[in-house]
Write a protein that holds these residues in place. Structure first.
Motif, short mmCIF file in Angstrom:
data_model
loop_
_atom_site.label_atom_id
_atom_site.label_comp_id
_atom_site.label_asym_id
_atom_site.label_seq_id
_atom_site.Cartn_x
_atom_site.Cartn_y
_atom_site.Cartn_z
N GLY B 43 0.84 -1.19 0.00
CA GLY B 43 0.00 0.00 0.00
C GLY B 43 0.88 1.24 0.00
O GLY B 43 2.03 1.21 0.44
N LYS B 44 0.32 2.35 -0.49
CA LYS B 44 1.11 3.56 -0.71
C LYS B 44 1.84 4.06 0.54
O LYS B 44 2.97 4.52 0.46
N HIS B 45 1.18 3.95 1.70
CA HIS B 45 1.79 4.56 2.89
C HIS B 45 2.28 3.53 3.89
O HIS B 45 2.31 3.77 5.10
N GLN B 46 2.69 2.39 3.39
CA GLN B 46 3.19 1.36 4.30
C GLN B 46 4.70 1.46 4.49
O GLN B 46 5.42 2.01 3.66
N ASN B 47 5.14 0.90 5.61
CA ASN B 47 6.57 0.78 5.87
C ASN B 47 7.02 -0.58 5.34
O ASN B 47 6.71 -1.61 5.92
N ILE B 48 7.74 -0.58 4.24
CA ILE B 48 8.13 -1.83 3.59
C ILE B 48 8.91 -2.74 4.54
O ILE B 48 8.78 -3.95 4.53
N PHE B 49 9.69 -2.12 5.43
CA PHE B 49 10.55 -2.88 6.34
C PHE B 49 9.74 -3.61 7.41
O PHE B 49 10.24 -4.51 8.08
N SER B 169 6.37 2.24 14.61
CA SER B 169 6.11 3.30 13.63
C SER B 169 4.61 3.60 13.61
O SER B 169 3.83 2.89 14.22
N LYS B 170 4.26 4.65 12.88
CA LYS B 170 2.84 5.01 12.74
C LYS B 170 2.35 4.66 11.34
O LYS B 170 1.42 5.27 10.83
N SER B 171 2.98 3.69 10.70
CA SER B 171 2.63 3.36 9.32
C SER B 171 1.29 2.63 9.24
O SER B 171 0.76 2.15 10.25
N VAL B 172 0.77 2.53 8.02
CA VAL B 172 -0.46 1.77 7.77
C VAL B 172 -0.13 0.27 7.83
O VAL B 172 0.77 -0.20 7.12
N LYS B 173 -0.82 -0.47 8.68
CA LYS B 173 -0.49 -1.89 8.86
C LYS B 173 -1.32 -2.77 7.93
O LYS B 173 -2.44 -2.42 7.57
N SER B 174 -0.79 -3.95 7.62
CA SER B 174 -1.54 -4.94 6.86
C SER B 174 -2.41 -5.75 7.80
O SER B 174 -2.04 -5.99 8.94
#
Lengths: 79, 324
Positions: B43-49, B169-174
């Protein structure tokens, strides 16, 4: 002149939204119509364009913060 | 409705095509159908790591791509059919039903007992067959969905295995879901994905539709977008929101003595901006200096660690694992 930027209300039901990203950094020039920030709610990304031209002087939230609609999130200096 | 059936299975090309059509084809409603060679799509605003197993992904040939719409991480292969509706939108906030209702109705007409689940999924019983996400810009909406037709879902688990380290983090989670393939639920098990696609189009648009293809100028412009954005580390990895990584490990040195390695990293735009490494309670300035300012990734860290003094004493792979 300084203009406050608010968290937009994108629909009647919307009470808050998650600031997904800032597309400009503090100190950077913003042109009217450029995407200033993005909101993501329920897997919908909304690109929000700046209504003002000027320098992004301050931001009060960071990416990932959930913010109530109409709350002031940034200031643009239009001078 | 104009329909574009992509002939490419390159994930970067297809995502760039989606963006190009979304931003440039404003005249009417479009549906794009496409499938990708084995790839992971974020997703666009996810943290790939936070989403992928860096070591497994870097060692595999799987491409990793960030898409333009929100939501979580999915695995694509050539037995997963993607569809993207691009239409006009008066409100700044979309709803999913305008796209999901006709899709579910078309699937039902084909004998598939599909139903809406949660806000943006389609499921058979409790098992998901389709997820969707959207982007809204200037009165246009891009609705992007997957349709698991006959995907090999086992690969996904290996590549998405999360790190043993702690990421904040405050990323968008799956959101992990139990999934199933559509093909299993069809009466005719010999139906290929291409046949399924044609049947789907007929059932979606019983009154007909217009099939169009991209011209050379479109393909060239999409190629530029691939080269400048979708294939770039800065987009796929560097767009990740900042995060904090912490991991405590025990590794053996060459005398088989156990050493405690405690790592704390600050990562911003995919770059290590803060690095604290303690080996048996003592700060290791050499490693901290070597890693600070570099990209966060398996190969990158391995390369930087290989020239540090500790490697003579601890095996390089084991030391690298302390950072992932």
């Amino acid at each position: 002149m300084k203009k406050n930027i608010q968290m937009p209300k994108l629909s009647e039901q919307m009470e808050s939204g998650v600031l997904a990203s800032w597309n400009k950094e503090v100190g950077e020039m913003v042109e009217k119509g450029e995407v200033l920030f993005e909101i993501e709610t329920e897997k919908v990304v909304s690109e929000v364009e700046s209504m003002e031209s000027g320098v992004l002087e301050a931001v009060f939230f960071e990416a990932g913060d959930e913010i109530k609609t109409e709350e002031i999130i940034a200031v643009i200096n239009c001078d | 409705m104009k329909v574009i059936d992509s002939t490419s299975t390159d994930v970067y090309f297809n995502l760039a095509m989606e963006e190009y059509l979304f931003k440039n084809f404003m005249d009417t409603d479009y549906l794009i159908l496409w499938k990708n060679h084995d790839s992971i799509v974020l997703g666009k605003h996810q943290n790939i790591f936070e989403e992928i197993n860096l070591l497994a992904v870097e060692k595999s040939e799987i491409q990793v791509a960030r898409r333009n719409t929100g939501g979580g991480t999915v695995f694509h292969d050539e037995q997963n059919l993607n569809y993207s509706f691009i239409t006009s939108q008066d409100e700044g906030f979309s709803n999913y039903d305008q796209f999901l209702t006709p899709m579910i109705s078309a699937l039902n007409k084909m004998g598939i007992p599909a139903a809406k689940r949660r806000n943006s999924d389609i499921a058979i019983g409790e098992q998901k067959i389709s997820g969707s996400a959207q982007t809204i810009k200037k009165g246009r909406v891009l609705h992007h969905g997957t349709l698991l037709y006959d995907s090999d879902l086992s690969l996904l688990k290996k590549l998405l295995k999360p790190t043993e380290g702690k990421i904040t983090s405050k990323s968008v989670k799956s959101v992990r879901s139990d999934v199933t393939n559509i093909k299993k639920h069809l009466g005719d098990l010999s139906l290929s994905l291409d046949d399924f696609k044609e049947q789907l189009l007929k059932n979606l648009f019983p009154d007909g539709f217009e099939r169009i293809s991209l011209n050379d100028a479109d393909i060239a412009a999409i190629g530029v977008l691939v080269a400048e954005k979708y294939s770039q580390w800065e987009w796929n990895y560097g767009l990740s929101p900042k995060f904090h990584f912490e991991k405590k490990s025990q590794v053996s040195d060459k005398d088989r003595q156990s050493k405690k390695v405690a790592v704390k990293l600050e990562i911003s735009k995919g770059i290590i901006t803060g690095c604290q490494v303690m080996v048996d309670g003592l700060a290791n300035a050499e490693i901290q200096e070597a890693l600070t300012g570099g990209r966060y990734g398996y190969q990158e860290i391995l390369k930087k660690l290989s020239s540090t003094g500790l490697v003579g004493n601890i095996e390089l792979d084991a030391l690298t694992a302390c950072f992932l």
